[in-house]
Scaffold this motif. Structure first.
Motif, PDB file in Angstrom:
ATOM      1  N   VAL A   1      93.392 102.448   0.818  1.00 43.32           N
ATOM      2  CA  VAL A   1      93.113 102.050  -0.564  1.00 43.32           C
ATOM      3  C   VAL A   1      91.672 101.570  -0.703  1.00 43.32           C
ATOM      4  CG1 VAL A   1      93.663 100.355  -2.356  1.00 43.32           C
ATOM      5  CG2 VAL A   1      95.500 101.497  -1.117  1.00 43.32           C
ATOM      6  N   ALA A   2      91.234 100.705   0.218  1.00 37.32           N
ATOM      7  CA  ALA A   2      89.870 100.178   0.158  1.00 37.32           C
ATOM      8  C   ALA A   2      88.845 101.300   0.278  1.00 37.32           C
ATOM      9  CB  ALA A   2      89.666  99.137   1.254  1.00 37.32           C
ATOM     10  N   ALA A   3      89.117 102.279   1.157  1.00 39.44           N
ATOM     11  CA  ALA A   3      88.199 103.410   1.305  1.00 39.44           C
ATOM     12  C   ALA A   3      88.155 104.254   0.029  1.00 39.44           C
ATOM     13  CB  ALA A   3      88.623 104.273   2.488  1.00 39.44           C
ATOM     14  N   ALA A   4      89.302 104.446  -0.612  1.00 41.69           N
ATOM     15  CA  ALA A   4      89.341 105.212  -1.862  1.00 41.69           C
ATOM     16  C   ALA A   4      88.575 104.496  -2.965  1.00 41.69           C
ATOM     17  CB  ALA A   4      90.790 105.455  -2.282  1.00 41.69           C
ATOM     18  N   VAL A   5      88.718 103.181  -3.019  1.00 38.77           N
ATOM     19  CA  VAL A   5      87.987 102.392  -4.019  1.00 38.77           C
ATOM     20  C   VAL A   5      86.483 102.510  -3.782  1.00 38.77           C
ATOM     21  CG1 VAL A   5      87.478 100.043  -4.782  1.00 38.77           C
ATOM     22  CG2 VAL A   5      89.861 100.778  -4.504  1.00 38.77           C
TER      23      VAL A   5
END
Length: 201
Positions: A189-193
């Motif tokens: 999720v953090a990488a996608a954000v």
């Protein structure tokens, strides 16, 4: 949130499906925009003997019911465990399908994480005391904060008395210790954000 939705929609489909894993579960990764930054909804499961996830920090989720769509599973479990009513219009996109265990050859079910936007800035949470000890909004930035990240040895018993050691990462914020599958999902999720921030967020 639209930029993040577009980023997930453009991501290539993960070719791994693990067809051997017939039993399926789903989790809801619920994100909200707070004054201090993005936050994800996490909960601590109740402590009880014989429960392999006893006391763990996780996203809401659980096993698929017979005849149930797997997205519905994520929304139903979130409502049952935290009293939060998610609808299809809150869906940002699916995340990568994952086996529940570190080695997929020994996993007994797969987990389907779905990414949702919170229905409001501060939705009411009503945790089920039979399932949930506590729930809170966890700062997503903590996932990449080196001051909060450590590692430890975890022994995975897959056939007694045989156990395999794994060196795992954990992220600690206040009294929430995030590791394992939950941490791997939040890292995605953090990488996608981060990738979507080149767009208008």
């Amino acid at each position: 949130m639209e930029a993040l939705r577009a980023h997930l929609a453009a991501a290539p489909e993960d070719p791994r499906h693990w067809p051997r894993l017939k039993r399926r579960a789903a989790t809801a990764v619920v994100l909200r925009e707070a004054a201090a930054g993005l936050e994800v909804l996490l909960m601590r499961r109740v402590t009880r003997p014989g429960d392999r996830w006893s006391g763990d920090i996780s996203c809401p989720g659980g096993f698929q019911h017979p005849g149930e769509d797997i997205l519905t599973t994520a929304m139903r479990e979130t409502h049952e465990e935290l009293g939060l009513d998610l609808q299809p219009e809150h869906l940002v996109g699916p995340l990568r399908l994952r086996p529940v265990s570190p080695w997929h050859r020994f996993a007994d079910f797969s987990v389907h994480p779905y990414f949702f936007a919170a229905p409001s800035a501060d939705p009411e949470l009503v945790p089920d005391p039979r399932e949930v000890d506590s729930a809170r909004w966890f700062p997503l930035d903590a996932i990449h904060d080196p001051a909060r990240r450590t590692s430890f040895w975890w022994w995975w018993t897959f056939a007694r008395p045989i156990a395999i050691p794994f060196r795992l990462h954990r992220v600690v914020h206040e009294d929430y210790d995030v590791w394992g599958l939950t941490l791997r999902v939040l890292e995605e999720v953090a990488a996608a954000v981060d990738s979507s921030r080149t767009r208008t967020f």
